[in-house]
Motif scaffolding. Structure first.
Motif, PDB file in Angstrom:
ATOM      1  N   ALA A  39      77.736  15.714  55.759  1.00 56.77           N
ATOM      2  CA  ALA A  39      76.993  14.455  55.888  1.00 56.77           C
ATOM      3  C   ALA A  39      76.118  14.503  57.144  1.00 56.77           C
ATOM      4  N   GLU A  40      76.679  15.032  58.231  1.00 59.13           N
ATOM      5  CA  GLU A  40      75.889  15.179  59.465  1.00 59.13           C
ATOM      6  C   GLU A  40      74.741  16.158  59.277  1.00 59.13           C
ATOM      7  N   ALA A  41      75.014  17.215  58.519  1.00 63.69           N
ATOM      8  CA  ALA A  41      73.965  18.209  58.271  1.00 63.69           C
ATOM      9  C   ALA A  41      72.814  17.572  57.497  1.00 63.69           C
ATOM     10  N   THR A  47      67.883  20.409  62.228  1.00 59.67           N
ATOM     11  CA  THR A  47      68.527  21.225  63.276  1.00 59.67           C
ATOM     12  C   THR A  47      69.870  21.829  62.851  1.00 59.67           C
ATOM     13  N   ALA A  48      70.490  21.278  61.798  1.00 62.29           N
ATOM     14  CA  ALA A  48      71.805  21.792  61.382  1.00 62.29           C
ATOM     15  C   ALA A  48      71.636  23.016  60.484  1.00 62.29           C
ATOM     16  N   TRP A  49      72.576  23.918  60.593  1.00 65.02           N
ATOM     17  CA  TRP A  49      72.533  25.191  59.850  1.00 65.02           C
ATOM     18  C   TRP A  49      73.909  25.409  59.222  1.00 65.02           C
ATOM     19  N   GLY A  65      75.937  25.941  62.413  1.00 62.49           N
ATOM     20  CA  GLY A  65      75.207  26.163  63.648  1.00 62.49           C
ATOM     21  C   GLY A  65      74.314  24.966  63.911  1.00 62.49           C
ATOM     22  N   GLY A  66      73.899  24.814  65.149  1.00 56.07           N
ATOM     23  CA  GLY A  66      72.931  23.782  65.518  1.00 56.07           C
ATOM     24  C   GLY A  66      71.849  24.435  66.361  1.00 56.07           C
ATOM     25  N   PHE A  67      70.605  24.262  65.917  1.00 61.21           N
ATOM     26  CA  PHE A  67      69.483  24.896  66.628  1.00 61.21           C
ATOM     27  C   PHE A  67      68.418  23.841  66.895  1.00 61.21           C
ATOM     28  N   GLU A  74      71.168  20.581  77.362  1.00 64.02           N
ATOM     29  CA  GLU A  74      70.976  22.028  77.227  1.00 64.02           C
ATOM     30  C   GLU A  74      72.009  22.662  76.290  1.00 64.02           C
ATOM     31  N   PHE A  75      73.275  22.173  76.330  1.00 65.38           N
ATOM     32  CA  PHE A  75      74.283  22.847  75.486  1.00 65.38           C
ATOM     33  C   PHE A  75      74.237  22.402  74.031  1.00 65.38           C
ATOM     34  N   PHE A  76      73.219  21.624  73.656  1.00 65.18           N
ATOM     35  CA  PHE A  76      73.008  21.329  72.233  1.00 65.18           C
ATOM     36  C   PHE A  76      71.817  22.098  71.654  1.00 65.18           C
ATOM     37  N   ARG A  77      71.287  23.040  72.416  1.00 63.63           N
ATOM     38  CA  ARG A  77      70.065  23.720  71.945  1.00 63.63           C
ATOM     39  C   ARG A  77      70.352  24.828  70.946  1.00 63.63           C
TER      40      ARG A  77
END
Ligand SMILES: CC(C)(COP(=O)(O)OP(=O)(O)OC[C@H]1O[C@@H](n2cnc3c(N)ncnc32)[C@H](O)[C@@H]1OP(=O)(O)O)[C@@H](O)C(=O)NCCC(=O)NCCS
Length: 152
Positions: A39-41, A47-49, A65-67, A74-77
């Motif tokens: 659901a989040e994806a 951005t979700a993988w 993954g999250g891109f 920064e740690f969400f990049r």
């Protein structure tokens, strides 16, 4: 590992099997159910993988993954957002394969570092991520430890 794993996209044909991947009951506090992650994806489609790991005909793990190279935090990049290995298929290298797939995708996108957030605790994934080479950065987010690994 019994069968060589491979990565597949989540499709209308396998989405029900993806949602049926369950971790062990004592691990449920450490990761969202696959259905919530999907659901989040959907909501974060840019951005979700999300991907499945197959062993033969069977999906045995879900990884997301999250891109988001422009994320303010920064740690969400670039990193691993979710990882669920089916309880009966743990300890066979599928978790490592799934995590490495996200790291490879990060490298492909030009990232030089990947992160993961884990909840500390006895049945949690800290030992697994440390074994893969992630190290705590000293940061914390919502009660979770921030871990990072260089993508060389
Ligand atoms: C954590 C998890 C993903 C590991 O998956 P797995 O398929 O069992 O792990 P692997 O078989 O690929 O293990 C890779 C290596 O990590 C080690 N390892 C795995 N889990 C470990 C743990 N809890 N503590 C220490 N080492 C661990 C393995 O021994 C193996 O080491 P090796 O390279 O020396 O053989 C899986 O247990 C899981 O889905 N847990 C519940 C959900 C969860 O916590 N997800 C992470 C959310 S951030």
């Amino acid at each position: 590992m019994n069968e060589a794993p491979r990565l597949e996209a989540v499709t209308p044909d396998n989405v029900a099997l993806a949602c049926a991947i369950k971790v062990a009951p004592e691990q449920e506090a450490f990761v969202a159910p696959v259905v919530s992650s999907l659901a989040e994806a959907y909501a974060s489609y840019a951005t979700a993988w999300p991907r499945l790991v197959y062993a033969g005909d069977e999906p045995v793990a879900f990884v997301m993954g999250g891109f988001d190279p422009h994320a303010e935090i920064e740690f969400f990049r670039c990193g691993i957002w979710r990882l669920n290995v089916a309880a009966a298929r743990q300890g066979s290298g599928y978790g490592r394969f799934a995590a490495e797939a996200v790291l490879d995708e990060g490298r492909r996108r030009g990232a030089d570092r990947a992160t993961v957030l884990w909840k500390p605790g006895g049945h949690g994934p800290e030992g697994f991520y440390r074994r893969l080479g992630f190290e705590p950065t000293g940061q914390e987010f919502a009660g979770q430890v921030v871990g990072a690994i260089a993508l060389t």
